[in-house]
Scaffold this motif. Sequence first.
Motif, PDB file in Angstrom:
ATOM      1  N   HIS A 159       0.829  -1.203   0.000  1.00  0.00           N
ATOM      2  CA  HIS A 159       0.000   0.000   0.000  1.00  0.00           C
ATOM      3  C   HIS A 159       0.873   1.265   0.000  1.00  0.00           C
ATOM      4  CE1 HIS A 159      -3.341   2.677   0.792  1.00  0.00           C
ATOM      5  NE2 HIS A 159      -2.670   3.153   1.836  1.00  0.00           N
ATOM      6  N   GLU A 160       1.854   1.308   0.886  1.00  0.00           N
ATOM      7  CA  GLU A 160       2.761   2.461   0.951  1.00  0.00           C
ATOM      8  C   GLU A 160       3.559   2.594  -0.347  1.00  0.00           C
ATOM      9  OE1 GLU A 160       6.513   4.180   3.581  1.00  0.00           O
ATOM     10  OE2 GLU A 160       5.469   2.387   4.285  1.00  0.00           O
ATOM     11  N   GLU A 161       3.969   1.456  -0.884  1.00  0.00           N
ATOM     12  CA  GLU A 161       4.720   1.422  -2.137  1.00  0.00           C
ATOM     13  C   GLU A 161       3.910   2.058  -3.276  1.00  0.00           C
ATOM     14  OE1 GLU A 161       5.668  -2.337  -4.911  1.00  0.00           O
ATOM     15  OE2 GLU A 161       6.471  -2.493  -2.880  1.00  0.00           O
ATOM     16  N   LYS A 162       2.657   1.632  -3.422  1.00  0.00           N
ATOM     17  CA  LYS A 162       1.792   2.150  -4.498  1.00  0.00           C
ATOM     18  C   LYS A 162       1.477   3.626  -4.287  1.00  0.00           C
ATOM     19  CE  LYS A 162       1.479  -1.311  -7.195  1.00  0.00           C
ATOM     20  NZ  LYS A 162       2.125  -1.211  -8.513  1.00  0.00           N
ATOM     21  N   SER A 163       1.291   4.041  -3.048  1.00  0.00           N
ATOM     22  CA  SER A 163       1.020   5.436  -2.733  1.00  0.00           C
ATOM     23  C   SER A 163       2.209   6.320  -3.120  1.00  0.00           C
ATOM     24  CB  SER A 163       0.709   5.570  -1.236  1.00  0.00           C
ATOM     25  OG  SER A 163       0.520   6.899  -0.885  1.00  0.00           O
ATOM     26  N   LEU A 164       3.412   5.902  -2.748  1.00  0.00           N
ATOM     27  CA  LEU A 164       4.622   6.656  -3.089  1.00  0.00           C
ATOM     28  C   LEU A 164       4.839   6.666  -4.599  1.00  0.00           C
ATOM     29  CD1 LEU A 164       7.139   8.247  -2.319  1.00  0.00           C
ATOM     30  CD2 LEU A 164       8.309   6.059  -1.947  1.00  0.00           C
ATOM     31  N   GLN A 165       4.581   5.544  -5.226  1.00  0.00           N
ATOM     32  CA  GLN A 165       4.724   5.447  -6.682  1.00  0.00           C
ATOM     33  C   GLN A 165       3.821   6.476  -7.378  1.00  0.00           C
ATOM     34  OE1 GLN A 165       3.475   1.631  -8.226  1.00  0.00           O
ATOM     35  NE2 GLN A 165       5.077   1.650  -9.770  1.00  0.00           N
ATOM     36  N   ALA A 166       2.583   6.593  -6.924  1.00  0.00           N
ATOM     37  CA  ALA A 166       1.641   7.563  -7.502  1.00  0.00           C
ATOM     38  C   ALA A 166       2.089   8.996  -7.237  1.00  0.00           C
ATOM     39  CB  ALA A 166       0.247   7.325  -6.935  1.00  0.00           C
ATOM     40  N   GLU A 167       2.593   9.259  -6.040  1.00  0.00           N
ATOM     41  CA  GLU A 167       3.082  10.593  -5.683  1.00  0.00           C
ATOM     42  C   GLU A 167       4.269  10.990  -6.559  1.00  0.00           C
ATOM     43  OE1 GLU A 167       5.401  12.542  -1.910  1.00  0.00           O
ATOM     44  OE2 GLU A 167       3.804  11.097  -1.470  1.00  0.00           O
ATOM     45  N   LEU A 168       5.201  10.060  -6.756  1.00  0.00           N
ATOM     46  CA  LEU A 168       6.372  10.333  -7.592  1.00  0.00           C
ATOM     47  C   LEU A 168       5.981  10.569  -9.044  1.00  0.00           C
ATOM     48  CD1 LEU A 168       8.858   7.709  -6.095  1.00  0.00           C
ATOM     49  CD2 LEU A 168       9.047  10.209  -5.915  1.00  0.00           C
ATOM     50  N   LEU A 169       4.998   9.811  -9.515  1.00  0.00           N
ATOM     51  CA  LEU A 169       4.554   9.946 -10.907  1.00  0.00           C
ATOM     52  C   LEU A 169       4.007  11.346 -11.179  1.00  0.00           C
ATOM     53  CD1 LEU A 169       4.361   8.481 -13.581  1.00  0.00           C
ATOM     54  CD2 LEU A 169       2.113   7.637 -12.885  1.00  0.00           C
ATOM     55  N   LYS A 170       3.380  11.969 -10.189  1.00  0.00           N
ATOM     56  CA  LYS A 170       2.895  13.348 -10.337  1.00  0.00           C
ATOM     57  C   LYS A 170       4.041  14.306 -10.629  1.00  0.00           C
ATOM     58  CE  LYS A 170      -1.062  12.786  -7.267  1.00  0.00           C
ATOM     59  NZ  LYS A 170      -1.607  13.109  -5.940  1.00  0.00           N
ATOM     60  N   SER A 171       5.232  13.957 -10.156  1.00  0.00           N
ATOM     61  CA  SER A 171       6.426  14.769 -10.394  1.00  0.00           C
ATOM     62  C   SER A 171       7.161  14.357 -11.662  1.00  0.00           C
ATOM     63  CB  SER A 171       7.397  14.638  -9.217  1.00  0.00           C
ATOM     64  OG  SER A 171       6.786  15.017  -8.026  1.00  0.00           O
ATOM     65  N   GLY A 172       6.650  13.336 -12.343  1.00  0.00           N
ATOM     66  CA  GLY A 172       7.299  12.861 -13.557  1.00  0.00           C
ATOM     67  C   GLY A 172       8.333  11.777 -13.329  1.00  0.00           C
ATOM     68  N   ILE A 173       8.449  11.310 -12.083  1.00  0.00           N
ATOM     69  CA  ILE A 173       9.400  10.239 -11.760  1.00  0.00           C
ATOM     70  C   ILE A 173       8.646   8.914 -11.747  1.00  0.00           C
ATOM     71  CG2 ILE A 173      10.971   9.307 -10.006  1.00  0.00           C
ATOM     72  CD1 ILE A 173      11.441  12.220  -9.079  1.00  0.00           C
ATOM     73  N   ARG A 174       9.069   8.007 -12.607  1.00  0.00           N
ATOM     74  CA  ARG A 174       8.461   6.670 -12.624  1.00  0.00           C
ATOM     75  C   ARG A 174       9.255   5.777 -11.671  1.00  0.00           C
ATOM     76  NH1 ARG A 174       8.755   5.645 -18.799  1.00  0.00           N
ATOM     77  NH2 ARG A 174      10.411   7.153 -18.532  1.00  0.00           N
ATOM     78  N   ALA A 175       8.535   4.914 -10.957  1.00  0.00           N
ATOM     79  CA  ALA A 175       9.203   4.109  -9.933  1.00  0.00           C
ATOM     80  C   ALA A 175       8.568   2.730  -9.820  1.00  0.00           C
ATOM     81  CB  ALA A 175       9.141   4.827  -8.585  1.00  0.00           C
ATOM     82  N   ALA A 176       9.340   1.815  -9.254  1.00  0.00           N
ATOM     83  CA  ALA A 176       8.880   0.458  -9.005  1.00  0.00           C
ATOM     84  C   ALA A 176       9.624  -0.078  -7.793  1.00  0.00           C
ATOM     85  CB  ALA A 176       9.153  -0.439 -10.223  1.00  0.00           C
ATOM     86  N   ALA A 177       9.095  -1.126  -7.203  1.00  0.00           N
ATOM     87  CA  ALA A 177       9.772  -1.799  -6.091  1.00  0.00           C
ATOM     88  C   ALA A 177       9.413  -3.273  -6.123  1.00  0.00           C
ATOM     89  CB  ALA A 177       9.369  -1.183  -4.756  1.00  0.00           C
ATOM     90  N   VAL A 178      10.312  -4.082  -5.601  1.00  0.00           N
ATOM     91  CA  VAL A 178      10.069  -5.521  -5.537  1.00  0.00           C
ATOM     92  C   VAL A 178      10.780  -6.080  -4.302  1.00  0.00           C
ATOM     93  CG1 VAL A 178      12.019  -6.043  -7.076  1.00  0.00           C
ATOM     94  CG2 VAL A 178      10.150  -7.674  -6.885  1.00  0.00           C
ATOM     95  N   ASP A 179      10.104  -6.998  -3.624  1.00  0.00           N
ATOM     96  CA  ASP A 179      10.687  -7.654  -2.445  1.00  0.00           C
ATOM     97  C   ASP A 179      11.603  -8.782  -2.900  1.00  0.00           C
ATOM     98  OD1 ASP A 179       9.231  -6.144  -0.524  1.00  0.00           O
ATOM     99  OD2 ASP A 179       7.470  -7.370  -0.914  1.00  0.00           O
ATOM    100  N   TYR A 180      12.591  -9.091  -2.045  1.00  0.00           N
ATOM    101  CA  TYR A 180      13.447 -10.230  -2.355  1.00  0.00           C
ATOM    102  C   TYR A 180      14.017 -10.824  -1.077  1.00  0.00           C
ATOM    103  CZ  TYR A 180      16.309 -13.557  -4.559  1.00  0.00           C
ATOM    104  OH  TYR A 180      16.804 -14.770  -4.942  1.00  0.00           O
TER     105      TYR A 180
END
Length: 140
Positions: free
Chosen positions: A26-47
């Motif tokens: 949830h936090e990951e998707k929220s931050l991803q959406a916030e960054l996208l508003k600034s034009g920064i595309r982002a992703a994360a993955v657990d390992y």
Amino acid sequence: MDNEKQYGSRDVAAAAIKMALTVDRHEEKSLQAELLKSGIRAAAVDYGGEFITSVMKIIERSVVSAKREGVISDSHSEEGAVAGAAREALSQIMPKAIGLNVGGKIGIARYRDHVSVAIFFGIGLLHLNEVSMGLGHRVV
């Protein structure tokens, strides 16, 4: 377009680190959406897994996640940029992680030609963990 903020390697690296530090999906998707508003595309993955045998899987997961989330396209140069940045980040963690288990998150961020990969891992056995972060940057 003239009023649009320009981001550099430091900003993109900070975005990748923030993605790697997210606690849950949830936090990951929220931050991803916030960054996208600034034009920064982002992703994360657990390992998680044994470090030495996992190096290639970690790099592959970074590339696959970046493609899946639209951070990079399906081109050799963009895949290579993420793979190279991930490998650089792993090399910074390697001295602490050799022979031990790792678990955590990989964060990837991109703004125009800047690509950063941040890896935040707990390293160790059972509850006796060390923490480490590696960061790599490439230009596409």
